[in-house]
Design an enzyme around this catalytic site. Structure first.
Site: not given
Lengths: 160, 494
Positions: B116, B200, B235, B294
């Protein structure tokens, strides 16, 4: 044919002569003529005054037009009674709610446990689930073994 | 084009890929673990190779065994599907070392976009927007105030070593920063023995929208638009759509996000099919999150909306053919929606429900696409992901697609195990969902509506059918309902 039934937990009575039934629950009753066709194993079509019902009945589970019902039927001539079994006398069986694998056993026989305390961790499909004690008490027996495969409903721990 | 391809996966995606191979006249090789000997994929493939015991660490994740199977069966290429080894650069390299084509991006691109933080750096360098903030640990409070001020409140403090919400604090104004930083650090220290905290921007009520890209090995790359993936539980995506309701109202956002995705993909040296995931806020600002290198689970909605077959293109591109579609050729028509069918019990905390499927009726008719890996009599193993199938529908409008999905789900009957099939109807009937007004928080707040009481006649029909079994059985025994219900009542699970 006359039967006692329990539908979603409520007592009901059912009577049929093969072309007409009478169904009664909570003082309400319906009486209808019907036709039924068995389509395939577990699949039925029922017609009542032109209304079409699609029924799937497999291993005790019954769905009518997609809606599930929990149905038990009994012949009233038979003696019956739910055996209290291990659930009586303050004993509680802690069973696995799903097929899976025992990851960890958190208690031993003789341990005192609090309500909500973790007893056994079972894993299936990458999801771990902790069985919790339903009440405060003492662990009478631990049947679960780490790494063992268990079936749904298999007793893992007995609490008193 | 290849003559023989090995499919290094299982379940519905193995079936999906085998179908594409057959359409191209390519021989298919399935692989299977002990738990999957009787799988649909094994039955449908031209050849099949045994990998090992049920645990994926001893079967579907074993690079050596898969390469060995490919060599024994003479495969020229391997399609990894999604999950398992699909984003494993070592696997892609091992294929190349044996002269087998890995149907996917180059290993270098998998490495670059696999982490990430590395992917974030690629995106920043390419000039694409990322969630504002710094992955560097914060120092003194003055520095923290300066950085948070630049990012703009509300901000989120996160533990560098973190996860699971530990060491995480939302801060709405500068006055609260100092105490929040102190709390976050001490919580992080206790949880991870590391008190480093970074900051953030907190994206409020974000949507999760992703962009499909497709590129060949000759430098040509296009995007195939977005997929709306905000309907998630823990998620885990459950419903996906193309187009996103946001793009239906603001078509220019597709162009902007598509352009950003292409910039990142080019900077990563990407080829074949890939997906950029973005957060989109209420003002339609979008921020790059990560890349999936993918084929995605939810690729069918893009295929239905664009009439392009992503697996066909993956095969063509991997075999060296040029991508002959220009960006301006890509058209999006109507609306496509997908529901993921899981072996789980929504009525009992979504517990997994592996076991034998004793009865199966599958939806069909206009506009329905079913990608399934199961059949009646199949025992769903407890060793893998609980996804059984995906239903995708297409219709000329979003409203019509929603009604078509409700119709399709109504035709879908699975008995023997619990599924989430009936659970979707409450979402599809929900006013906010239908209006297209939702965020990734939708399912946290969603309460499935109570089933309306059945009328007495319907109930009587259930008892009528139950009575047939009673009449047949010589010794009357209660037709018991599911053991699940009995156990659920015992309240042992939270």
């Amino acid at each position: 044919m006359k039967l006692d039934a329990k539908v979603d937990g409520l007592a009901a009575k059912f009577e049929s002569n093969g072309a007409r039934f009478r169904y009664e629950r909570n003082g309400e009753a319906v009486e209808r003529e019907y036709s039924i066709a068995a389509l395939a194993p577990g699949s039925f079509s029922v017609l009542i005054e032109g209304r079409s019902y699609s029924v799937v009945s497999v291993e005790g589970s019954i769905r009518v037009n997609g809606r599930p019902f929990a149905v038990e039927v009994f012949d009233p001539r038979e003696m019956r009674g739910h055996s209290a079994g291990a659930f009586g006398e303050g004993r509680r069986n802690i069973a696995s709610p799903m097929p899976g694998k025992v990851v960890r056993v958190l208690v031993s026989a003789g341990d005192a446990v609090e309500a909500g305390q973790g007893l056994v961790v079972v894993e299936a499909m990458k999801m771990q689930n902790e069985m919790k004690s339903p009440k405060a008490g003492k662990v009478v027996e631990v049947k679960a073994k780490a790494d063992a495969t268990v079936q749904a409903g298999e007793v893992l721990v007995v609490i008193e | 084009m290849f003559r023989k391809v090995l499919v290094a996966n299982r379940g519905e995606i193995a079936v999906r890929i085998i179908r594409a191979l057959r359409e191209f006249g390519i021989s298919s090789i399935a692989v299977y673990s002990d738990a999957d000997r009787a799988s649909l994929a094994v039955r449908m493939a031209d050849e099949a190779a045994h990998l090992g015991p049920a645990p994926s660490s001893e079967s579907y994740l074993r690079i050596d065994k898969i390469i060995d199977a490919a060599k024994r069966h003479g495969a020229e290429a391997i399609h990894p599907g999604y999950g398992f080894l699909s984003e494993n650069a070592e696997f892609a390299e091992a294929c190349a070392a044996e002269g087998i084509v890995f149907i996917g991006p180059p290993p270098s691109a998998i490495r670059r976009m696999g982490s990430k933080t590395a992917a974030r750096q690629v995106a920043i360098a390419a000039g694409a927007p990322v969630v504002p903030g710094t992955k560097e640990p914060l120092g003194e409070i003055q520095e923290a105030k300066r950085i948070a001020g630049e990012i703009g409140y509300p901000v989120l403090l996160k533990a560098s070593a973190g996860g699971g919400g530990k060491g995480m604090r939302r801060v709405d104004r500068e006055a609260d920063l100092e105490s929040a930083l102190r709390d976050a650090r001490s919580e992080a220290l206790r949880a991870f023995r590391n008190d480093e905290v970074y900051v953030e921007k907190l994206v409020l009520e974000p949507r999760h929208i992703e962009i499909q890209v497709l590129g060949d090995h000759h430098g040509h790359m296009i995007h195939l638009g977005e997929r709306e993936c905000s309907i998630q539980r823990r998620h885990q995506k459950v419903i996906e759509e193309c187009p996103s309701p946001v793009m239906l109202a603001h078509p220019e956002l597709r162009e902007k996000m598509g352009a950003a995705a292409l910039k990142i993909a080019r900077a990563a040296g990407y080829a074949n099919a890939g997906t950029m995931e973005f957060l989109v806020d209420r003002d339609r600002n979008f921020y790059f999150l990560e890349m999936n290198t993918r084929l995605q689970v939810e690729h069918p909605v893009t295929e239905l909306a664009t009439s392009l077959d992503l697996v066909h293109w993956q095969l063509r591109i991997a075999s060296g053919q040029p991508l002959t579609i220009r960006q301006e050729d890509v058209q999006w028509t109507g609306s496509a929606i997908e529901c993921r069918i899981y072996a789980e019990d929504p009525g009992n905390n979504y517990l997994p429900s592996p076991g034998k499927i004793t009865y199966l009726e599958q939806p069909s008719g206009p506009g329905i696409r079913l990608d399934s890996g199961v059949y009646s009599g199949w025992t769903v193993p407890l060793d893998y992901d609980p996804m059984l199938a995906k239903i995708a529908v297409w219709a000329p409008s979003r409203e019509a697609a929603i009604e078509r999905m409700r119709r399709a789900l109504g035709e879908y009957v699975v008995e023997g195990i619990r599924t989430n099939i009936a659970w979707f109807d409450g979402i599809l009937a929900d006013e906010c969902f239908r209006a297209g007004e939702f965020s990734t928080a939708f399912l946290d707040r969603f309460k499935p509506p109570a089933a309306p009481a059945a009328d007495l006649e319907t109930e009587a029909v259930a008892v009528l059918v139950a009575s047939l079994k009673q009449a047949k059985s010589p010794a009357p025994a209660p037709a018991k309902s599911s053991a699940w219900l009995a156990i659920g009542r015992a309240e042992m699970m939270r």
